[in-house]
Motif scaffolding. Structure first.
Motif, PDB file in Angstrom:
ATOM      1  N   MET A 268       0.829  -1.198   0.000  1.00 48.77           N
ATOM      2  CA  MET A 268       0.000   0.000   0.000  1.00 48.77           C
ATOM      3  C   MET A 268       0.869   1.256   0.000  1.00 48.77           C
ATOM      4  N   ALA A 269       1.956   1.227   0.776  1.00 48.64           N
ATOM      5  CA  ALA A 269       2.862   2.380   0.821  1.00 48.64           C
ATOM      6  C   ALA A 269       3.526   2.601  -0.537  1.00 48.64           C
ATOM      7  N   ARG A 270       3.953   1.518  -1.175  1.00 47.22           N
ATOM      8  CA  ARG A 270       4.591   1.661  -2.491  1.00 47.22           C
ATOM      9  C   ARG A 270       3.635   2.282  -3.504  1.00 47.22           C
ATOM     10  N   GLU A 271       2.355   1.940  -3.399  1.00 44.06           N
ATOM     11  CA  GLU A 271       1.384   2.412  -4.386  1.00 44.06           C
ATOM     12  C   GLU A 271       0.895   3.828  -4.103  1.00 44.06           C
ATOM     13  N   TYR A 272       0.729   4.172  -2.830  1.00 39.45           N
ATOM     14  CA  TYR A 272       0.020   5.409  -2.514  1.00 39.45           C
ATOM     15  C   TYR A 272       0.848   6.488  -1.820  1.00 39.45           C
ATOM     16  N   SER A 273       1.953   6.131  -1.168  1.00 39.77           N
ATOM     17  CA  SER A 273       2.649   7.133  -0.363  1.00 39.77           C
ATOM     18  C   SER A 273       3.315   8.191  -1.234  1.00 39.77           C
ATOM     19  N   ASP A 274       3.223   9.437  -0.784  1.00 45.04           N
ATOM     20  CA  ASP A 274       3.847  10.560  -1.480  1.00 45.04           C
ATOM     21  C   ASP A 274       5.240  10.866  -0.942  1.00 45.04           C
TER      22      ASP A 274
END
Length: 246
Positions: free
Chosen positions: A188-194
């Motif tokens: 999830m972090a790889r996909e969404y984190s800025d």
């Protein structure tokens, strides 16, 4: 009458205490023409100063690992060691570096420090003596994070069009997903984190110590148990979600 001489006073042979050793991690942003600058250095002096200011701001954010920033941004040989420099005495380094170190508390991060080698950003670490006197405690936790930024937030990437309301709603939705046992927080972090530095590593922040954090994040570190996910946390750079892995 013969004079009686006073008995000699025993000399104090106690050796002086060893000089205090200072511990820091450092990021060096060099520029063309600086001492020791290699061919790979392309920044001008004004550009290096601006980069160092950016790095200092990043390093103070609760989702950042100073060691990872050093590996990414530092032009010093210590970059591969996460910026860690062997302990030194005050008179063994440039006086500007020594004074800046002494002005910091353990965990604090300096403003950029100009030197003939470039601009340094340093983080003071506990001294050896302080570490020995500190009470034992559990090892530092390991954390992951997701940052949802919005247009106008501090350090937001150029061209970001997400509004404050949209970012908050997105963060709430991601937090609801994160607490589900089947959710892979790293994916999830790889996909969404800025956050560009930690996102590529699945939001992993590495070991974190409470003294190096802001009061807000230090409170979370105390309260959150391994495996738990934080509430959505608003900050000047956007909305954070943290997960403690250990």
């Amino acid at each position: 009458m013969a004079e009686v001489s006073a008995p000699e006073q025993p000399q104090d042979e106690t050796p002086p205490p060893p000089a205090e050793k200072l511990n820091i991690r450092a990021i060096l942003v060099s520029y063309q023409g600086a001492i020791g600058a290699g061919e790979q250095v392309k920044l001008s002096q004004p550009q290096a100063k601006a980069r160092a200011e950016q790095v200092a701001r990043l390093a103070r954010r609760p989702d950042q690992d100073f060691g990872l920033l050093a590996k990414r941004y530092s032009d010093a040989p210590s970059a591969e060691q996460g910026g860690v420099i062997p302990p030194f005495e005050q008179d063994e380094v440039d006086p500007t570096i020594a004074q800046a170190t002494l002005a910091l508390q353990p965990g604090q991060i300096s403003e950029p420090i100009e030197s003939p080698y470039g601009y340094y950003v340093i983080q003071r670490l506990p001294n050896s003596a302080e570490s020995q006197l500190a009470p034992p405690e559990e090892g530092p936790g390991i954390w992951r994070s997701v940052l949802v930024a919005f247009a106008g937030a501090k350090d937001a990437r150029p061209g970001l069009r997400r509004s404050y309301i949209e970012a908050k709603e997105m963060a709430i939705h991601l937090r609801m997903r994160a607490v589900h046992p089947d959710t892979d927080f790293a994916a999830m972090a790889r996909e969404y984190s800025d956050e560009p530095v930690s996102a590529v590593q699945g939001g992993r922040l590495g070991p974190m110590s409470r003294e190096a954090q802001t009061p807000q994040f230090a409170k979370i570190m105390v309260e959150l148990q391994p495996g738990e996910v934080s509430q959505v946390i608003e900050s000047p750079v956007g909305f954070y979600i943290f997960k403690r892995e250990r």
